[in-house]
Scaffold this motif. Structure first.
Motif, PDB file in Angstrom:
ATOM      1  N   GLN A   3      -6.999  -9.516  36.466  1.00  0.00           N
ATOM      2  CA  GLN A   3      -6.409  -8.384  35.729  1.00  0.00           C
ATOM      3  C   GLN A   3      -4.943  -8.385  36.079  1.00  0.00           C
ATOM      4  O   GLN A   3      -4.565  -8.694  36.994  1.00  0.00           O
ATOM      5  N   ALA A   4      -4.197  -8.344  34.682  1.00  0.00           N
ATOM      6  CA  ALA A   4      -2.646  -8.123  34.871  1.00  0.00           C
ATOM      7  C   ALA A   4      -2.532  -6.883  34.487  1.00  0.00           C
ATOM      8  O   ALA A   4      -2.986  -5.969  34.021  1.00  0.00           O
ATOM      9  N   ILE A   6       1.183  -4.609  33.840  1.00  0.00           N
ATOM     10  CA  ILE A   6       2.656  -4.471  33.553  1.00  0.00           C
ATOM     11  C   ILE A   6       3.206  -3.055  33.587  1.00  0.00           C
ATOM     12  O   ILE A   6       2.773  -2.136  33.095  1.00  0.00           O
ATOM     13  N   LEU A  15       5.353  -7.533  36.060  1.00  0.00           N
ATOM     14  CA  LEU A  15       4.153  -7.968  35.859  1.00  0.00           C
ATOM     15  C   LEU A  15       3.642  -8.597  37.177  1.00  0.00           C
ATOM     16  O   LEU A  15       4.268  -9.214  37.895  1.00  0.00           O
ATOM     17  N   VAL A  17      -0.442  -9.929  38.647  1.00  0.00           N
ATOM     18  CA  VAL A  17      -1.751 -10.502  38.155  1.00  0.00           C
ATOM     19  C   VAL A  17      -2.637 -10.324  39.475  1.00  0.00           C
ATOM     20  O   VAL A  17      -2.060 -10.994  40.616  1.00  0.00           O
ATOM     21  N   ARG A  63       3.711 -11.653  27.784  1.00  0.00           N
ATOM     22  CA  ARG A  63       2.390 -12.134  27.099  1.00  0.00           C
ATOM     23  C   ARG A  63       2.499 -13.725  27.071  1.00  0.00           C
ATOM     24  O   ARG A  63       1.129 -14.086  27.161  1.00  0.00           O
ATOM     25  N   LEU A  66       1.269 -14.735  30.596  1.00  0.00           N
ATOM     26  CA  LEU A  66      -0.270 -14.404  30.407  1.00  0.00           C
ATOM     27  C   LEU A  66      -1.241 -15.362  29.695  1.00  0.00           C
ATOM     28  O   LEU A  66      -2.291 -15.786  30.040  1.00  0.00           O
ATOM     29  N   GLN A  73      -6.948  -9.985  30.456  1.00  0.00           N
ATOM     30  CA  GLN A  73      -7.325  -8.436  30.645  1.00  0.00           C
ATOM     31  C   GLN A  73      -5.806  -7.800  31.284  1.00  0.00           C
ATOM     32  O   GLN A  73      -5.321  -8.315  32.412  1.00  0.00           O
ATOM     33  N   VAL A  74      -5.193  -7.140  30.298  1.00  0.00           N
ATOM     34  CA  VAL A  74      -3.966  -6.692  30.486  1.00  0.00           C
ATOM     35  C   VAL A  74      -3.876  -5.068  30.469  1.00  0.00           C
ATOM     36  O   VAL A  74      -4.334  -4.775  29.465  1.00  0.00           O
ATOM     37  N   VAL A  76      -0.863  -1.947  30.548  1.00  0.00           N
ATOM     38  CA  VAL A  76       0.582  -1.664  30.452  1.00  0.00           C
ATOM     39  C   VAL A  76       0.918  -0.252  30.475  1.00  0.00           C
ATOM     40  O   VAL A  76       0.471   0.548  29.664  1.00  0.00           O
ATOM     41  N   PHE A 101       0.729  -4.847  22.637  1.00  0.00           N
ATOM     42  CA  PHE A 101       0.158  -4.041  23.792  1.00  0.00           C
ATOM     43  C   PHE A 101       0.095  -2.649  23.524  1.00  0.00           C
ATOM     44  O   PHE A 101       0.772  -1.908  23.046  1.00  0.00           O
TER      45      PHE A 101
END
Length: 301
Positions: A3-4, A6, A15, A17, A63, A66, A73-74, A76, A101
């Protein structure tokens, strides 16, 4: 699961992860940051087109990272960078269109709560104070018996102070006094004397991490420590205020990207320590991104 998260901050965009498990634990796999300095692009209360473009370019860079890491999975979120401007809706819409995003703008109280929650993922403290000094805001939490008592966001940060009061790279004495006054005004009603003398001040954010690095160098502290005494913090402050050359040399050796915001940020930190009568500063490796991961993402799943 990877899972990221930001964080679009006023000074830096970050960022992180994580590898998360079904039991709710997490491990940081990768970190990156861009010193976007978005607070410096606020004109007449609005984020300028240049600032919006800078945010877009930063997110596009993340981006690309990633995609290379194959992490879809991001999440923000933005803090004071997009919260404390009068064109929040327009800026968010443009940044979302330019990056793809979805962006959540956190309220000041929510940012404070999530920062505290993140720090407590690492530290087992039942009572104390929590402070997150950012580029355009400072979040303050009081906690007791392992529970949050109050959470507030103050409209003062290291980059905002620099932009408002410092004419060159480092502040002169007049600028220092003006910044101290601005800090007192922005924290009035929040910093109003010690809750209990000697409580720990838990700190997160770039200013706190940089202050810890400076203290390790100036006071010859162990590399693995995350604690700084009030006296050691005063030693760092005294050296930074002794002369422009001494301050510049020290900051450039230890934290060069904060050459312009280090002293303004340190003034906020000292105000918090002195105002609350804190006994020491403890710097947590976790903060608002980890709080967001645990409180918003982990609970939702």
């Amino acid at each position: 699961m990877k899972q990221a998260v930001i964080d679009i901050g006023s000074n830096s965009m970050r960022l992180s992860v994580y590898e998360t498990t079904e039991t709710g634990t997490f491990t940081i796999l990768f970190k990156d940051k861009i010193m976007a300095g978005l607070a410096g692009y606020v004109e007449e209360g609005a984020l300028s087109p240049e600032g919006i473009t800078r945010a877009i370019l930063g997110l596009r860079s993340f981006r690309g990272t990633l995609r290379a890491l194959n992490i879809p999975q991001v999440a923000v979120f933005a803090t004071a960078s997009l919260r404390n401007i009068r064109n929040t809706a327009q800026a968010v819409a443009e940044i979302q269109r330019g990056t793809g995003f979805a962006i959540e703008v956190l309220s000041g109280e929510e940012e404070a709560r999530l920062g505290y929650a993140g720090a407590m993922e690492e530290l087992a403290l039942s009572e104390g104070l929590f402070v997150d000094i950012g580029g355009a805001s400072t979040e303050v939490v009081r906690f007791a018996h392992g529970q949050l008592v109050s959470a507030v966001s103050c409209p003062v940060g290291s980059l905002k102070l620099y932009r408002d009061w410092v004419k060159k790279i480092l502040p002169n004495q007049q600028a220092v006094e003006s910044m101290k006054k601005a800090i007192r005004q922005a924290t009035r009603g929040v910093v109003k004397g010690p809750v209990r003398q000697g409580l720990p001040l838990v700190c997160v954010g770039g200013t706190a991490r940089a202050a810890l690095k400076l203290a390790k160098r100036v006071c010859h502290l162990p590399e693995d420590t995350n604690r700084v005494s009030v006296g050691q913090l005063e030693q760092v402050s005294a050296l930074l205020c002794s002369s422009h050359k001494a301050a510049a040399d020290l900051i450039l050796k230890v934290e060069p990207e904060r050459i312009h915001t280090m002293i303004p940020g340190l003034l906020i930190l000292r105000h918090m320590v002195e105002g609350f009568g804190a006994g020491e500063m403890i710097v947590s490796k976790y903060g608002v991104r980890e709080g967001y991961l645990c409180q918003k993402i982990r609970k939702a799943s």
